[in-house]
Each structure stands twice: as structure tokens, then as C-alpha cells.
Motif scaffolding. Sequence first.
Motif, PDB file in Angstrom:
ATOM      1  N   SER A 163      22.925  -1.789   4.945  1.00 53.35           N
ATOM      2  CA  SER A 163      23.316  -0.552   4.253  1.00 53.35           C
ATOM      3  C   SER A 163      22.502  -0.356   2.980  1.00 53.35           C
ATOM      4  O   SER A 163      22.117   0.771   2.638  1.00 53.35           O
ATOM      5  CB  SER A 163      24.807  -0.589   3.924  1.00 53.35           C
ATOM      6  OG  SER A 163      25.120  -1.676   3.072  1.00 53.35           O
ATOM      7  N   MET A 164      22.189  -1.440   2.281  1.00 50.24           N
ATOM      8  CA  MET A 164      21.377  -1.338   1.075  1.00 50.24           C
ATOM      9  C   MET A 164      19.969  -0.856   1.407  1.00 50.24           C
ATOM     10  O   MET A 164      19.409  -0.016   0.701  1.00 50.24           O
ATOM     11  CB  MET A 164      21.308  -2.704   0.371  1.00 50.24           C
ATOM     12  CG  MET A 164      22.587  -3.110  -0.327  1.00 50.24           C
ATOM     13  SD  MET A 164      22.434  -4.757  -1.068  1.00 50.24           S
ATOM     14  CE  MET A 164      21.036  -4.514  -2.159  1.00 50.24           C
ATOM     15  N   GLN A 165      19.400  -1.367   2.499  1.00 45.68           N
ATOM     16  CA  GLN A 165      18.061  -0.927   2.893  1.00 45.68           C
ATOM     17  C   GLN A 165      18.063   0.539   3.305  1.00 45.68           C
ATOM     18  O   GLN A 165      17.123   1.280   3.015  1.00 45.68           O
ATOM     19  CB  GLN A 165      17.561  -1.804   4.036  1.00 45.68           C
ATOM     20  CG  GLN A 165      17.275  -3.240   3.631  1.00 45.68           C
ATOM     21  CD  GLN A 165      16.880  -4.116   4.803  1.00 45.68           C
ATOM     22  OE1 GLN A 165      16.839  -3.654   5.950  1.00 45.68           O
ATOM     23  NE2 GLN A 165      16.609  -5.380   4.538  1.00 45.68           N
ATOM     24  N   ALA A 166      19.143   0.988   3.981  1.00 48.64           N
ATOM     25  CA  ALA A 166      19.227   2.392   4.376  1.00 48.64           C
ATOM     26  C   ALA A 166      19.320   3.300   3.154  1.00 48.64           C
ATOM     27  O   ALA A 166      18.671   4.351   3.086  1.00 48.64           O
ATOM     28  CB  ALA A 166      20.436   2.602   5.287  1.00 48.64           C
ATOM     29  N   VAL A 167      20.118   2.881   2.166  1.00 47.66           N
ATOM     30  CA  VAL A 167      20.233   3.676   0.940  1.00 47.66           C
ATOM     31  C   VAL A 167      18.906   3.719   0.198  1.00 47.66           C
ATOM     32  O   VAL A 167      18.498   4.760  -0.334  1.00 47.66           O
ATOM     33  CB  VAL A 167      21.347   3.094   0.047  1.00 47.66           C
ATOM     34  CG1 VAL A 167      21.343   3.759  -1.320  1.00 47.66           C
ATOM     35  CG2 VAL A 167      22.704   3.281   0.708  1.00 47.66           C
ATOM     36  N   GLU A 168      18.204   2.601   0.167  1.00 48.76           N
ATOM     37  CA  GLU A 168      16.913   2.547  -0.523  1.00 48.76           C
ATOM     38  C   GLU A 168      15.895   3.457   0.164  1.00 48.76           C
ATOM     39  O   GLU A 168      15.140   4.174  -0.505  1.00 48.76           O
ATOM     40  CB  GLU A 168      16.402   1.115  -0.549  1.00 48.76           C
ATOM     41  CG  GLU A 168      15.114   0.934  -1.349  1.00 48.76           C
ATOM     42  CD  GLU A 168      14.663  -0.509  -1.396  1.00 48.76           C
ATOM     43  OE1 GLU A 168      13.590  -0.773  -1.962  1.00 48.76           O
ATOM     44  OE2 GLU A 168      15.396  -1.371  -0.874  1.00 48.76           O
ATOM     45  N   MET A 169      15.888   3.464   1.497  1.00 47.61           N
ATOM     46  CA  MET A 169      14.959   4.333   2.221  1.00 47.61           C
ATOM     47  C   MET A 169      15.298   5.804   1.994  1.00 47.61           C
ATOM     48  O   MET A 169      14.407   6.646   1.838  1.00 47.61           O
ATOM     49  CB  MET A 169      15.008   4.010   3.711  1.00 47.61           C
ATOM     50  CG  MET A 169      14.421   2.651   4.064  1.00 47.61           C
ATOM     51  SD  MET A 169      14.564   2.259   5.821  1.00 47.61           S
ATOM     52  CE  MET A 169      13.574   3.569   6.529  1.00 47.61           C
ATOM     53  N   GLY A 170      16.608   6.120   1.943  1.00 47.76           N
ATOM     54  CA  GLY A 170      17.004   7.499   1.665  1.00 47.76           C
ATOM     55  C   GLY A 170      16.606   7.937   0.273  1.00 47.76           C
ATOM     56  O   GLY A 170      16.179   9.078   0.054  1.00 47.76           O
ATOM     57  N   THR A 171      16.721   7.031  -0.684  1.00 49.49           N
ATOM     58  CA  THR A 171      16.324   7.350  -2.058  1.00 49.49           C
ATOM     59  C   THR A 171      14.831   7.619  -2.151  1.00 49.49           C
ATOM     60  O   THR A 171      14.382   8.545  -2.828  1.00 49.49           O
ATOM     61  CB  THR A 171      16.718   6.203  -2.995  1.00 49.49           C
ATOM     62  OG1 THR A 171      18.127   5.955  -2.875  1.00 49.49           O
ATOM     63  CG2 THR A 171      16.403   6.546  -4.438  1.00 49.49           C
ATOM     64  N   ALA A 175      13.034  11.112  -3.222  1.00 50.91           N
ATOM     65  CA  ALA A 175      12.063  11.167  -4.321  1.00 50.91           C
ATOM     66  C   ALA A 175      10.735  11.751  -3.851  1.00 50.91           C
ATOM     67  O   ALA A 175      10.080  12.519  -4.574  1.00 50.91           O
ATOM     68  CB  ALA A 175      11.855   9.768  -4.894  1.00 50.91           C
ATOM     69  N   ALA A 176      10.342  11.406  -2.623  1.00 54.17           N
ATOM     70  CA  ALA A 176       9.085  11.947  -2.108  1.00 54.17           C
ATOM     71  C   ALA A 176       9.192  13.454  -1.865  1.00 54.17           C
ATOM     72  O   ALA A 176       8.235  14.202  -2.065  1.00 54.17           O
ATOM     73  CB  ALA A 176       8.709  11.239  -0.810  1.00 54.17           C
ATOM     74  N   ALA A 177      10.384  13.928  -1.446  1.00 55.93           N
ATOM     75  CA  ALA A 177      10.561  15.363  -1.212  1.00 55.93           C
ATOM     76  C   ALA A 177      10.591  16.150  -2.508  1.00 55.93           C
ATOM     77  O   ALA A 177      10.208  17.323  -2.549  1.00 55.93           O
ATOM     78  CB  ALA A 177      11.846  15.598  -0.423  1.00 55.93           C
ATOM     79  N   ASP A 178      11.064  15.517  -3.589  1.00 59.34           N
ATOM     80  CA  ASP A 178      11.152  16.201  -4.879  1.00 59.34           C
ATOM     81  C   ASP A 178       9.833  16.250  -5.632  1.00 59.34           C
ATOM     82  O   ASP A 178       9.713  16.956  -6.629  1.00 59.34           O
ATOM     83  CB  ASP A 178      12.213  15.529  -5.762  1.00 59.34           C
ATOM     84  CG  ASP A 178      13.614  15.699  -5.182  1.00 59.34           C
ATOM     85  OD1 ASP A 178      13.802  16.626  -4.372  1.00 59.34           O
ATOM     86  OD2 ASP A 178      14.511  14.908  -5.540  1.00 59.34           O
ATOM     87  N   GLU A 179       8.839  15.492  -5.196  1.00 60.02           N
ATOM     88  CA  GLU A 179       7.554  15.492  -5.885  1.00 60.02           C
ATOM     89  C   GLU A 179       6.851  16.841  -5.716  1.00 60.02           C
ATOM     90  O   GLU A 179       6.875  17.424  -4.621  1.00 60.02           O
ATOM     91  CB  GLU A 179       6.662  14.377  -5.340  1.00 60.02           C
ATOM     92  CG  GLU A 179       7.126  12.985  -5.721  1.00 60.02           C
ATOM     93  CD  GLU A 179       6.188  11.923  -5.193  1.00 60.02           C
ATOM     94  OE1 GLU A 179       5.221  12.303  -4.486  1.00 60.02           O
ATOM     95  OE2 GLU A 179       6.422  10.737  -5.472  1.00 60.02           O
ATOM     96  N   PRO A 180       6.235  17.380  -6.769  1.00 65.72           N
ATOM     97  CA  PRO A 180       5.535  18.674  -6.633  1.00 65.72           C
ATOM     98  C   PRO A 180       4.330  18.550  -5.713  1.00 65.72           C
ATOM     99  O   PRO A 180       3.540  17.607  -5.814  1.00 65.72           O
ATOM    100  CB  PRO A 180       5.097  18.980  -8.066  1.00 65.72           C
ATOM    101  CG  PRO A 180       5.086  17.657  -8.769  1.00 65.72           C
ATOM    102  CD  PRO A 180       6.158  16.839  -8.128  1.00 65.72           C
ATOM    103  N   LYS A 181       4.214  19.499  -4.798  1.00 60.33           N
ATOM    104  CA  LYS A 181       3.112  19.468  -3.843  1.00 60.33           C
ATOM    105  C   LYS A 181       1.929  20.288  -4.354  1.00 60.33           C
ATOM    106  O   LYS A 181       2.112  21.303  -5.026  1.00 60.33           O
ATOM    107  CB  LYS A 181       3.577  20.017  -2.497  1.00 60.33           C
ATOM    108  CG  LYS A 181       4.678  19.180  -1.860  1.00 60.33           C
ATOM    109  CD  LYS A 181       5.074  19.728  -0.508  1.00 60.33           C
ATOM    110  CE  LYS A 181       6.166  18.877   0.138  1.00 60.33           C
ATOM    111  NZ  LYS A 181       6.568  19.415   1.453  1.00 60.33           N
TER     112      LYS A 181
END
Length: 212
Positions: A163-171, A175-181
Motif C-alpha cells: 500500500s505504501m508503494q501504491a501511494v508513492e506511485m500515485g503521488t 506531481a508529474a501531471a501538475d508540472e507545467p508542460k
Amino acid sequence: MRSHQPNSHNHRQASAHGSTSHTPQASKPQTPSSVHKRDPQHMSEKEVDKRLERLRITATWLDACMTVPCTCNRVKFGVESLVGLVPVIGDFAGVIMALVFISAICGTFHTPASIKVQMFLNVALDFVVGLVPLLGDIFDIMFKANMRNMDLIKSHVRSIRTSMQAVEMGTRATAAADEPKAPVSAYIPHVPIKKGAGRKILERVAAPAPTK
């Protein structure tokens, strides 16, 4: 009559005592709680594997460190099964060893109450059936309460890590989606245009078509 005057020395001592009594003492540094130390969420994967390996060795020593002859290494038993061959006394000794192992598990990892209940039920079932002569000894070899308890804590720890690894991957994905393109023009190569090229193109477009 002589007037009573307070002793200045005693007055200074009282003042000094009062000032020291109200002086705030430095707070001691807070150490992490025992629950925090035993929580798999606050351990590295290497530390979790190390602790699980120690518990696995103990469970194997209790339930599966020896093999029954002529069983092709399929039927194993441990020290608890050997002690259980002694009537009554051996059964109580086996319960004590199983309870000590549960205590070692809870001291190594923070164990929820639901898993503790399952562990105690395994030990209780092993003890009650073990009181039956011969049948109890066979049941103890096949049931392996300590190995079952080891599997319970191992599954619990692995589920937390997953579950910790899944949460880390989601985070990371968030973060990658929020980065300006970068704009699309950034990916188009820049082609230099000579000065006056645009005027020549307009003159060609505006020029009348040749007559036949």
C-alpha cells in the motif's frame, strides 16, 4: 520598644529560592515511541526483511527444523513437537514457547489486535487438540501454530509495504501531471527566414495570372 525588622539575609535567600523555583527547566528531547519504532511504515525495506528473517528462523526452529524419516522431506517438525511428546507437561511447555514467540512478533512489529486474536486462537487450538494422546502429537506436527503466526505477520507487513508503494506511485504521478508542460512551439525546430522573403511571396500572390 524595639521594632522588629526582618532579616535582610533571610529575605535575600527567600527571594533567590523563589526566583529559582519559577525558572523553567529545559525540556528533554522527545524520543520516538515504541510503536513508531515497530511500525513497518517507518522502516526501510532492508530492515523489514531483516526482522522477518529473524522471526522466520525462530518459527522454523520451533515447528520445522527436522524432517520425519521416509517422507521425502515433506513432513517436518520442530522442538515444540518434540517437547509435546511428554504428556501434559510437554503441552504446557509448548504453549509457553508459542506465547513467547507471539511476544517476539509483537516486539518486532506493531501488530493489530485482530491479528493478535488470530495468533492466540492458533495457539489455543494447538493446545486443546494436543492434549489428546497421539492424535494431538500428529495434529501439532501438521498444524504448526508458530508457522501460521509467522505467515500472519508476514502477510500484514507485506500488505503495508504494498500500500505504501501504491501511494508513492500515485503521488509521483500526480506531481508529474501538475508540472507545467512546454508549449508545442518548443518542439518545432526554428527555421531562419531571410529578410524580405515575405514581401516577395506577397508580390507573387498579388501578381496577375499570365494570359494565354
